[in-house]
Write a protein that holds these residues in place. Structure first.
Motif, PDB file in Angstrom:
ATOM      1  N   ARG A   6       0.835  -1.209   0.000  1.00  0.00           N
ATOM      2  CA  ARG A   6       0.000   0.000   0.000  1.00  0.00           C
ATOM      3  C   ARG A   6       0.869   1.257   0.000  1.00  0.00           C
ATOM      4  NH1 ARG A   6      -3.106  -2.746   3.939  1.00  0.00           N
ATOM      5  NH2 ARG A   6      -2.163  -1.447   5.533  1.00  0.00           N
ATOM      6  N   GLU A   7       1.949   1.252   0.766  1.00  0.00           N
ATOM      7  CA  GLU A   7       2.861   2.401   0.800  1.00  0.00           C
ATOM      8  C   GLU A   7       3.541   2.601  -0.552  1.00  0.00           C
ATOM      9  OE1 GLU A   7       5.476   1.557   4.035  1.00  0.00           O
ATOM     10  OE2 GLU A   7       4.035   2.236   5.544  1.00  0.00           O
ATOM     11  N   ARG A   8       3.933   1.493  -1.200  1.00  0.00           N
ATOM     12  CA  ARG A   8       4.567   1.583  -2.516  1.00  0.00           C
ATOM     13  C   ARG A   8       3.594   2.153  -3.547  1.00  0.00           C
ATOM     14  NH1 ARG A   8       5.311  -0.912  -7.211  1.00  0.00           N
ATOM     15  NH2 ARG A   8       3.875  -2.604  -6.840  1.00  0.00           N
ATOM     16  N   GLN A   9       2.338   1.701  -3.519  1.00  0.00           N
ATOM     17  CA  GLN A   9       1.335   2.217  -4.447  1.00  0.00           C
ATOM     18  C   GLN A   9       1.027   3.691  -4.172  1.00  0.00           C
ATOM     19  OE1 GLN A   9      -2.052  -0.399  -4.379  1.00  0.00           O
ATOM     20  NE2 GLN A   9      -1.038  -1.932  -5.653  1.00  0.00           N
ATOM     21  N   ALA A  10       1.011   4.084  -2.895  1.00  0.00           N
ATOM     22  CA  ALA A  10       0.782   5.494  -2.559  1.00  0.00           C
ATOM     23  C   ALA A  10       1.939   6.358  -3.062  1.00  0.00           C
ATOM     24  CB  ALA A  10       0.604   5.654  -1.059  1.00  0.00           C
ATOM     25  N   ALA A  11       3.171   5.855  -2.930  1.00  0.00           N
ATOM     26  CA  ALA A  11       4.338   6.602  -3.423  1.00  0.00           C
ATOM     27  C   ALA A  11       4.292   6.714  -4.941  1.00  0.00           C
ATOM     28  CB  ALA A  11       5.630   5.925  -2.975  1.00  0.00           C
ATOM     29  N   GLN A  12       3.905   5.644  -5.631  1.00  0.00           N
ATOM     30  CA  GLN A  12       3.784   5.694  -7.091  1.00  0.00           C
ATOM     31  C   GLN A  12       2.742   6.725  -7.503  1.00  0.00           C
ATOM     32  OE1 GLN A  12       2.859   1.730  -8.426  1.00  0.00           O
ATOM     33  NE2 GLN A  12       4.989   1.298  -8.882  1.00  0.00           N
ATOM     34  N   ARG A  13       1.624   6.728  -6.817  1.00  0.00           N
ATOM     35  CA  ARG A  13       0.560   7.688  -7.160  1.00  0.00           C
ATOM     36  C   ARG A  13       1.029   9.119  -6.902  1.00  0.00           C
ATOM     37  NH1 ARG A  13      -5.129   7.274  -7.846  1.00  0.00           N
ATOM     38  NH2 ARG A  13      -6.172   9.216  -7.366  1.00  0.00           N
ATOM     39  N   ARG A  14       1.754   9.328  -5.817  1.00  0.00           N
ATOM     40  CA  ARG A  14       2.226  10.670  -5.460  1.00  0.00           C
ATOM     41  C   ARG A  14       3.291  11.153  -6.435  1.00  0.00           C
ATOM     42  NH1 ARG A  14       4.909  10.014  -0.435  1.00  0.00           N
ATOM     43  NH2 ARG A  14       3.191   8.893  -0.193  1.00  0.00           N
ATOM     44  N   TYR A  15       4.273  10.317  -6.751  1.00  0.00           N
ATOM     45  CA  TYR A  15       5.408  10.764  -7.562  1.00  0.00           C
ATOM     46  C   TYR A  15       5.209  10.580  -9.066  1.00  0.00           C
ATOM     47  CZ  TYR A  15       7.757  11.063  -3.096  1.00  0.00           C
ATOM     48  OH  TYR A  15       8.083  11.395  -1.813  1.00  0.00           O
ATOM     49  N   LEU A  16       4.426   9.581  -9.467  1.00  0.00           N
ATOM     50  CA  LEU A  16       4.206   9.338 -10.897  1.00  0.00           C
ATOM     51  C   LEU A  16       2.895   9.937 -11.383  1.00  0.00           C
ATOM     52  CD1 LEU A  16       5.453   5.649 -11.182  1.00  0.00           C
ATOM     53  CD2 LEU A  16       6.742   7.770 -11.475  1.00  0.00           C
ATOM     54  N   GLY A  17       2.057  10.364 -10.464  1.00  0.00           N
ATOM     55  CA  GLY A  17       0.842  11.080 -10.813  1.00  0.00           C
ATOM     56  C   GLY A  17      -0.325  10.189 -11.184  1.00  0.00           C
ATOM     57  N   TRP A  18      -1.404  10.857 -11.521  1.00  0.00           N
ATOM     58  CA  TRP A  18      -2.624  10.191 -11.968  1.00  0.00           C
ATOM     59  C   TRP A  18      -3.294  11.080 -13.001  1.00  0.00           C
ATOM     60  CZ3 TRP A  18      -7.268  12.700 -11.259  1.00  0.00           C
ATOM     61  CH2 TRP A  18      -7.244  13.781 -10.372  1.00  0.00           C
ATOM     62  N   GLY A  19      -4.204  10.510 -13.749  1.00  0.00           N
ATOM     63  CA  GLY A  19      -4.914  11.276 -14.768  1.00  0.00           C
ATOM     64  C   GLY A  19      -6.101  10.500 -15.292  1.00  0.00           C
ATOM     65  N   LEU A  20      -6.803  11.105 -16.214  1.00  0.00           N
ATOM     66  CA  LEU A  20      -7.935  10.438 -16.844  1.00  0.00           C
ATOM     67  C   LEU A  20      -7.440   9.304 -17.726  1.00  0.00           C
ATOM     68  CD1 LEU A  20     -10.094  13.497 -17.930  1.00  0.00           C
ATOM     69  CD2 LEU A  20     -10.457  12.004 -15.971  1.00  0.00           C
ATOM     70  N   ALA A  21      -8.213   8.228 -17.776  1.00  0.00           N
ATOM     71  CA  ALA A  21      -7.872   7.096 -18.641  1.00  0.00           C
ATOM     72  C   ALA A  21      -8.372   7.385 -20.052  1.00  0.00           C
ATOM     73  CB  ALA A  21      -8.513   5.815 -18.107  1.00  0.00           C
ATOM     74  N   PHE A  22      -7.493   7.161 -21.022  1.00  0.00           N
ATOM     75  CA  PHE A  22      -7.831   7.347 -22.431  1.00  0.00           C
ATOM     76  C   PHE A  22      -7.600   6.037 -23.168  1.00  0.00           C
ATOM     77  CE2 PHE A  22      -6.187  11.590 -21.206  1.00  0.00           C
ATOM     78  CZ  PHE A  22      -7.357  12.305 -21.372  1.00  0.00           C
ATOM     79  N   GLU A  23      -8.499   5.712 -24.079  1.00  0.00           N
ATOM     80  CA  GLU A  23      -8.329   4.540 -24.935  1.00  0.00           C
ATOM     81  C   GLU A  23      -8.321   4.988 -26.385  1.00  0.00           C
ATOM     82  OE1 GLU A  23     -11.411   1.694 -24.221  1.00  0.00           O
ATOM     83  OE2 GLU A  23     -10.497   0.978 -22.375  1.00  0.00           O
TER      84      GLU A  23
END
Length: 167
Positions: A6-23
């Motif tokens: 969970r901590e690794r996923q939180a760090a990924q979300r914080r540092y690598l960001g998030w956005g809308l999904a596009f197909e």
């Protein structure tokens, strides 16, 4: 899921960001993308991507966007598309495309180290000479782009960024 995951996923979300999904609207052609919807508790909601999926999607979108065409961010996009329009030697076009991809990756602050940039046109590789898919790739003059890089969160990604026609 344990605490470290969970901590690794939180760090990924914080540092690598998030956005809308596009197909891609037309899979295999990659001319345009559209938003994706998910079922939420109160109806339909916009789907999101985060972490490494967000990085991969961002790079794929940047590869198919002409650099300077985004009025809100003139540095966003791929400069190698100009090489495809020039009437020069095919090997020089490939190298200009490779340099454009490396520049694109180098500009992204989430990419720490570029490991490999593979441009496959079907002429080289592990496939047999009569492999139908490799022969079709050679005949279509399409260049498949595969990159490997390390992110700032120590994840190593191998991403198929798409195909460039007429190379």
């Amino acid at each position: 899921m344990d605490r470290t995951e969970r901590e690794r996923q939180a760090a990924q979300r914080r540092y690598l960001g998030w956005g809308l999904a596009f197909e891609p609207t037309m899979p295999g052609v990659d001319l345009a993308r559209d938003v994706v919807f998910d079922d939420g508790p109160d109806g339909r909601v916009l789907a999101l991507v985060a972490g490494t999926d967000n990085v991969a999607q961002s790079l794929a979108v940047a590869l198919t966007t002409l650099r300077g065409s985004n009025v809100f961010d003139a540095t966003f996009g791929f400069d190698g598309l100009n090489a495809l329009a020039e009437q020069i030697e095919p090997n020089l076009i490939r190298e200009q495309v490779r340099i454009g991809i490396i520049t694109l990756l180098d500009r992204d602050p989430r990419v720490r180290k570029i490991v490999d940039v593979n441009l496959d046109d079907g002429r080289l590789g592990a496939g047999t000479p009569d492999d139908a898919s490799r022969a079709a790739l050679r005949a279509s003059r399409t260049l498949q782009v595969q990159v490997q890089f390390e992110t700032i969160t120590d994840d190593r990604l191998s991403v198929h960024l798409g195909e460039l026609p007429n190379v």
